[in-house]
Structure formats: structure tokens, C-alpha cells
Design a protein around this motif. Structure first.
Motif, PDB file in Angstrom:
ATOM      1  N   ARG A 166     -22.239  -0.556  -0.490  1.00  0.00           N
ATOM      2  CA  ARG A 166     -21.172  -0.912   0.449  1.00  0.00           C
ATOM      3  C   ARG A 166     -20.479  -2.202   0.060  1.00  0.00           C
ATOM      4  NH1 ARG A 166     -25.916  -0.172   2.533  1.00  0.00           N
ATOM      5  NH2 ARG A 166     -26.329   1.517   4.029  1.00  0.00           N
ATOM      6  N   ILE A 167     -21.087  -2.931  -0.878  1.00  0.00           N
ATOM      7  CA  ILE A 167     -20.553  -4.238  -1.201  1.00  0.00           C
ATOM      8  C   ILE A 167     -19.444  -4.129  -2.242  1.00  0.00           C
ATOM      9  CG2 ILE A 167     -21.154  -6.585  -1.832  1.00  0.00           C
ATOM     10  CD1 ILE A 167     -22.894  -5.810   0.331  1.00  0.00           C
ATOM     11  N   ALA A 168     -18.336  -4.806  -1.970  1.00  0.00           N
ATOM     12  CA  ALA A 168     -17.240  -4.880  -2.932  1.00  0.00           C
ATOM     13  C   ALA A 168     -17.329  -6.222  -3.654  1.00  0.00           C
ATOM     14  CB  ALA A 168     -15.906  -4.752  -2.205  1.00  0.00           C
ATOM     15  N   TRP A 169     -17.460  -6.151  -4.960  1.00  0.00           N
ATOM     16  CA  TRP A 169     -17.568  -7.383  -5.750  1.00  0.00           C
ATOM     17  C   TRP A 169     -16.254  -7.696  -6.449  1.00  0.00           C
ATOM     18  CZ3 TRP A 169     -21.409 -10.467  -4.784  1.00  0.00           C
ATOM     19  CH2 TRP A 169     -22.652  -9.943  -4.376  1.00  0.00           C
ATOM     20  N   TYR A 170     -15.789  -8.913  -6.248  1.00  0.00           N
ATOM     21  CA  TYR A 170     -14.549  -9.361  -6.882  1.00  0.00           C
ATOM     22  C   TYR A 170     -14.878 -10.363  -7.980  1.00  0.00           C
ATOM     23  CZ  TYR A 170     -12.025  -7.159  -3.064  1.00  0.00           C
ATOM     24  OH  TYR A 170     -11.517  -6.253  -2.183  1.00  0.00           O
ATOM     25  N   SER A 171     -14.078 -10.325  -9.051  1.00  0.00           N
ATOM     26  CA  SER A 171     -14.343 -11.187 -10.211  1.00  0.00           C
ATOM     27  C   SER A 171     -13.416 -12.407 -10.209  1.00  0.00           C
ATOM     28  CB  SER A 171     -14.119 -10.400 -11.499  1.00  0.00           C
ATOM     29  OG  SER A 171     -12.748 -10.086 -11.627  1.00  0.00           O
ATOM     30  N   GLU A 172     -13.600 -13.244 -11.210  1.00  0.00           N
ATOM     31  CA  GLU A 172     -12.703 -14.387 -11.392  1.00  0.00           C
ATOM     32  C   GLU A 172     -11.259 -13.923 -11.582  1.00  0.00           C
ATOM     33  OE1 GLU A 172     -13.070 -17.516 -11.138  1.00  0.00           O
ATOM     34  OE2 GLU A 172     -15.239 -17.670 -10.986  1.00  0.00           O
ATOM     35  N   ASP A 173     -11.121 -12.812 -12.287  1.00  0.00           N
ATOM     36  CA  ASP A 173      -9.772 -12.286 -12.512  1.00  0.00           C
ATOM     37  C   ASP A 173      -9.091 -11.951 -11.197  1.00  0.00           C
ATOM     38  OD1 ASP A 173     -10.087 -12.568 -15.172  1.00  0.00           O
ATOM     39  OD2 ASP A 173     -10.670 -10.486 -15.538  1.00  0.00           O
ATOM     40  N   HIS A 174      -9.872 -11.368 -10.300  1.00  0.00           N
ATOM     41  CA  HIS A 174      -9.309 -11.059  -8.993  1.00  0.00           C
ATOM     42  C   HIS A 174      -8.852 -12.344  -8.289  1.00  0.00           C
ATOM     43  CE1 HIS A 174     -11.741  -7.272  -9.473  1.00  0.00           C
ATOM     44  NE2 HIS A 174     -10.631  -6.781  -8.992  1.00  0.00           N
ATOM     45  N   LEU A 175      -9.700 -13.339  -8.388  1.00  0.00           N
ATOM     46  CA  LEU A 175      -9.376 -14.610  -7.748  1.00  0.00           C
ATOM     47  C   LEU A 175      -8.082 -15.181  -8.315  1.00  0.00           C
ATOM     48  CD1 LEU A 175     -11.445 -17.887  -7.537  1.00  0.00           C
ATOM     49  CD2 LEU A 175      -9.669 -16.975  -6.053  1.00  0.00           C
ATOM     50  N   THR A 176      -8.015 -15.210  -9.648  1.00  0.00           N
ATOM     51  CA  THR A 176      -6.817 -15.739 -10.301  1.00  0.00           C
ATOM     52  C   THR A 176      -5.567 -15.002  -9.856  1.00  0.00           C
ATOM     53  OG1 THR A 176      -8.171 -16.251 -12.234  1.00  0.00           O
ATOM     54  CG2 THR A 176      -5.784 -16.270 -12.520  1.00  0.00           C
ATOM     55  N   ARG A 177      -5.700 -13.691  -9.849  1.00  0.00           N
ATOM     56  CA  ARG A 177      -4.537 -12.893  -9.478  1.00  0.00           C
ATOM     57  C   ARG A 177      -4.151 -13.115  -8.019  1.00  0.00           C
ATOM     58  NH1 ARG A 177      -2.918  -7.071 -11.431  1.00  0.00           N
ATOM     59  NH2 ARG A 177      -2.827  -8.380 -13.269  1.00  0.00           N
ATOM     60  N   LEU A 178      -5.136 -13.206  -7.174  1.00  0.00           N
ATOM     61  CA  LEU A 178      -4.847 -13.437  -5.757  1.00  0.00           C
ATOM     62  C   LEU A 178      -4.095 -14.741  -5.568  1.00  0.00           C
ATOM     63  CD1 LEU A 178      -8.010 -12.248  -3.831  1.00  0.00           C
ATOM     64  CD2 LEU A 178      -5.635 -11.552  -3.459  1.00  0.00           C
ATOM     65  N   ARG A 179      -4.536 -15.769  -6.316  1.00  0.00           N
ATOM     66  CA  ARG A 179      -3.856 -17.057  -6.189  1.00  0.00           C
ATOM     67  C   ARG A 179      -2.409 -16.930  -6.645  1.00  0.00           C
ATOM     68  NH1 ARG A 179      -9.071 -20.307  -7.984  1.00  0.00           N
ATOM     69  NH2 ARG A 179      -9.685 -21.131  -5.948  1.00  0.00           N
ATOM     70  N   LEU A 180      -2.211 -16.189  -7.739  1.00  0.00           N
ATOM     71  CA  LEU A 180      -0.850 -15.989  -8.240  1.00  0.00           C
ATOM     72  C   LEU A 180       0.002 -15.245  -7.210  1.00  0.00           C
ATOM     73  CD1 LEU A 180       1.284 -16.062 -10.471  1.00  0.00           C
ATOM     74  CD2 LEU A 180       0.340 -13.912 -11.327  1.00  0.00           C
ATOM     75  N   ILE A 181      -0.559 -14.171  -6.685  1.00  0.00           N
ATOM     76  CA  ILE A 181       0.162 -13.381  -5.681  1.00  0.00           C
ATOM     77  C   ILE A 181       0.561 -14.262  -4.499  1.00  0.00           C
ATOM     78  CG2 ILE A 181      -0.069 -11.540  -3.980  1.00  0.00           C
ATOM     79  CD1 ILE A 181      -1.966 -10.147  -5.977  1.00  0.00           C
ATOM     80  N   ASN A 182      -0.401 -15.020  -4.047  1.00  0.00           N
ATOM     81  CA  ASN A 182      -0.154 -15.885  -2.909  1.00  0.00           C
ATOM     82  C   ASN A 182       0.963 -16.885  -3.204  1.00  0.00           C
ATOM     83  OD1 ASN A 182      -0.906 -16.185  -0.311  1.00  0.00           O
ATOM     84  ND2 ASN A 182      -2.495 -17.710  -0.701  1.00  0.00           N
ATOM     85  N   LEU A 224       3.380 -16.612  -5.481  1.00  0.00           N
ATOM     86  CA  LEU A 224       4.679 -15.940  -5.592  1.00  0.00           C
ATOM     87  C   LEU A 224       5.207 -15.534  -4.218  1.00  0.00           C
ATOM     88  CD1 LEU A 224       4.127 -13.739  -8.772  1.00  0.00           C
ATOM     89  CD2 LEU A 224       5.333 -15.904  -8.560  1.00  0.00           C
ATOM     90  N   LEU A 225       4.303 -15.039  -3.390  1.00  0.00           N
ATOM     91  CA  LEU A 225       4.690 -14.646  -2.039  1.00  0.00           C
ATOM     92  C   LEU A 225       5.259 -15.838  -1.281  1.00  0.00           C
ATOM     93  CD1 LEU A 225       4.368 -11.757  -1.642  1.00  0.00           C
ATOM     94  CD2 LEU A 225       2.008 -12.103  -0.898  1.00  0.00           C
ATOM     95  N   GLY A 226       4.610 -16.977  -1.467  1.00  0.00           N
ATOM     96  CA  GLY A 226       5.058 -18.190  -0.797  1.00  0.00           C
ATOM     97  C   GLY A 226       6.434 -18.625  -1.270  1.00  0.00           C
ATOM     98  N   VAL A 256       6.688  -8.118  -2.231  1.00  0.00           N
ATOM     99  CA  VAL A 256       5.485  -7.481  -2.745  1.00  0.00           C
ATOM    100  C   VAL A 256       5.837  -6.528  -3.892  1.00  0.00           C
ATOM    101  CG1 VAL A 256       3.638  -5.870  -2.192  1.00  0.00           C
ATOM    102  CG2 VAL A 256       4.222  -7.704  -0.606  1.00  0.00           C
ATOM    103  N   ASN A 257       6.915  -5.784  -3.727  1.00  0.00           N
ATOM    104  CA  ASN A 257       7.318  -4.852  -4.778  1.00  0.00           C
ATOM    105  C   ASN A 257       7.726  -5.561  -6.063  1.00  0.00           C
ATOM    106  OD1 ASN A 257       6.790  -2.499  -3.422  1.00  0.00           O
ATOM    107  ND2 ASN A 257       8.844  -2.385  -2.524  1.00  0.00           N
ATOM    108  N   GLY A 258       8.435  -6.647  -5.911  1.00  0.00           N
ATOM    109  CA  GLY A 258       8.854  -7.414  -7.074  1.00  0.00           C
ATOM    110  C   GLY A 258       7.659  -7.915  -7.860  1.00  0.00           C
ATOM    111  N   ILE A 259       6.672  -8.404  -7.141  1.00  0.00           N
ATOM    112  CA  ILE A 259       5.471  -8.900  -7.803  1.00  0.00           C
ATOM    113  C   ILE A 259       4.742  -7.767  -8.508  1.00  0.00           C
ATOM    114  CG2 ILE A 259       3.255 -10.022  -7.449  1.00  0.00           C
ATOM    115  CD1 ILE A 259       4.479 -11.462  -5.068  1.00  0.00           C
ATOM    116  N   ALA A 260       4.720  -6.609  -7.876  1.00  0.00           N
ATOM    117  CA  ALA A 260       4.049  -5.458  -8.493  1.00  0.00           C
ATOM    118  C   ALA A 260       4.699  -5.116  -9.834  1.00  0.00           C
ATOM    119  CB  ALA A 260       4.094  -4.259  -7.551  1.00  0.00           C
TER     120      ALA A 260
END
Length: 254
Positions: free
Chosen positions: A48-64, A66-68, A73-77
Motif C-alpha cells: 500500500r505504500i507509495a515510495w517517492y525518489s529524489e527525482d520525484h522531489l526535484t520534479r515536484l519542486r520544479l513544478i511548484n 513553475l506553477l508559482g 499545468v498543460n504548459g509544464i507537461a
DNA sequence: CTTCTTACA
DNA sequence: TGTAAGGA
């Protein structure tokens, strides 16, 4: 000693759902949302556990980030997709060096006007030389002519010896230069709108500048790859058609 | 009980 | 984007 969460998370680069969310400064709810929109790769699942990696973290920060800055969302995709493709290609081939090389780095050839005449024979006129200089292929200094690219010079000589008038080779060169510039403009425009945006470069953060730099170097060979592939396909089609035409007219039957 | 998804507002 | 409800 109430929270040991950070210790667990910092070590292996494995984060649980709420840990990445907190580390990246996004709400847990949005992890799913980004995932559904294709902005974030799915996490590794262990029961049941979802494991996220450093890459996920990096990408999330980038997404955040860019969103800011007002990106959709589509443009970022789209950006992310192009980015990944470019990075993959640039690593895949040693082509990068070949494609990003420009004239300054190529072998140049120096010769006298007499040698030049000898090289091209009777079809070459002083007017051609002037035109070649205008197009930037050669520079003239007194009696010395410098061609900026040995490869182009050799290609030109080959064409001329095969019977193509030099003036027409130069016409083709002119045409190619114009079209190449148009293609480059197109890629640059794509890049500006989707990556840099309307803000301009001045007010970008250092990290985003870093990201842009990486994206540029990833996209350059990608653009070259696209053009080379399309050119090869177009050439193949034309040559096939031409040869078919010749066969029809020259050998009607046996 | 916790972790995650689904679904609705 | 919040959250209530339900599956594992």
C-alpha cells in the motif's frame, strides 16, 4: 524528540507520500493531480505504500516553482515531455558534437585566387567568388581566399566537377541558409514561449536559469536530429521519384 | 489503525 | 482544492 521523520527521509532518497509533499512544499492531494496530468511519474509501489525518489522531489519542486510563476499545468507537461526527450537523445548519440559544431570550429582552407580557379575550372567566375564572400563562405584578403569550411568546399568542388554550375551551387547555398535560419527561428520560438515565458531572462532565479541552460543544451541536438531525419526522408522520396522518372523515359522495355 | 483512492462539491 | 467515505 517527537519527529524523526526527516532522518528516515533524508537517508536513502525514499519518501513516503506525505514526506515528499512536505519536503516539496505541495499538498498531498496534488501529488495525484500532477500524476494524472502527466507532470509526475508514478511512485514505486510496495504494497500500500507509495515510495517517492529524489527525482520525484526535484520534479515536484520544479513544478511548484513553475506553477508559482503562472505557467499552466498543460504548459509544464509539454515542457517536461520535450525536456525528457531531448535529454535522452543528447545522451544517446555522439551526434551532439557533430551537430552543434559551427563554422568557427571547422577546418578552413587558404588558397590563392589562381589555386581557386584551378580547383573549380572554367565555370567559376570572379562574380561567383564575390557571391561566395557575400554568403559568408569565403573571406578575401588580397590574393588570398580563405574558405571557412573544408567540408563545404569539398562538397562544392564535387558538385561542380559533376557538372553543376558554381553559380547554381551558390544559389542552393543561399537557399539553404535562409531555410535553416527559419527552422532555427522556429525552434527558438518554441523554446522561448514554453520555457522562458514572457518575463524575460532578467528576473529568473538562479536555479531556473540552471534548468533553462540544461534544457537548451538538451534541445539543440534534438532540433538537429529532427531536421536531419526529415531531410533524409525528403531526399529519399525525391530521389526515388526522380529515378523512377528516368527509368520510365530511358528504358521503356528490354 | 494507517495509507491511499475514489468521488463529489 | 477540500474532504468524506471506503478498500486494502
Amino acid at each position: 524528540m517527537s519527529s524523526q521523520v526527516d532522518q528516515d527521509a533524508a537517508v536513502g532518497g525514499h519518501y513516503r507520500r506525505d514526506e515528499v509533499a512536505r519536503a516539496a512544499g505541495v499538498k498531498v492531494r496534488n501529488l495525484r493531480y500532477y500524476q494524472e496530468r502527466g507532470l509526475l511519474p508514478p511512485p514505486r509501489r510496495e504494497g500500500r505504500i507509495a515510495w517517492y525518489s529524489e527525482d520525484h522531489l526535484t520534479r515536484l519542486r520544479l513544478i511548484n516553482d513553475l506553477l508559482g510563476r503562472g505557467y499552466t499545468v498543460n504548459g509544464i507537461a509539454e515542457l517536461l515531455a520535450a525536456w525528457e526527450q531531448g535529454g535522452g537523445l543528447s545522451q544517446l548519440l555522439g551526434l551532439e558534437r557533430e551537430m552543434t559544431r559551427d563554422w568557427e570550429q571547422e577546418d578552413s582552407v587558404v588558397m590563392s585566387r589562381a589555386e581557386l580557379r584551378e580547383l573549380f575550372g572554367p565555370t567559376a567566375s570572379p562574380e561567383d567568388t564575390r557571391r561566395a564572400a557575400e554568403l559568408g563562405y569565403v573571406t578575401i584578403d588580397g590574393d588570398l581566399v580563405t574558405h571557412r569550411s573544408r567540408r563545404l568546399l569539398e562538397a562544392t568542388v564535387t558538385l561542380v566537377r559533376a557538372g553543376v554550375p558554381l553559380a547554381e551551387v551558390l544559389d542552393a547555398g543561399d537557399f539553404v541558409q535562409t531555410q535553416a535560419a527559419a527552422v532555427a527561428d522556429r525552434f527558438v520560438a518554441l523554446f522561448s514561449t514554453h520555457v522562458i515565458g514572457t518575463d524575460g531572462l532578467e528576473q529568473l532565479s538562479a536555479t531556473r536559469l540552471q534548468h533553462i541552460t540544461e534544457a537548451v543544451s538538451a534541445l539543440r541536438p534534438l532540433a538537429g536530429e529532427v531536421v536531419a531525419t526529415e531531410f533524409a526522408r525528403a531526399m529519399a522520396r525525391r530521389v526515388d521519384a526522380e529515378v523512377a522518372g528516368l527509368l520510365r523515359t530511358e528504358s521503356p522495355g528490354t
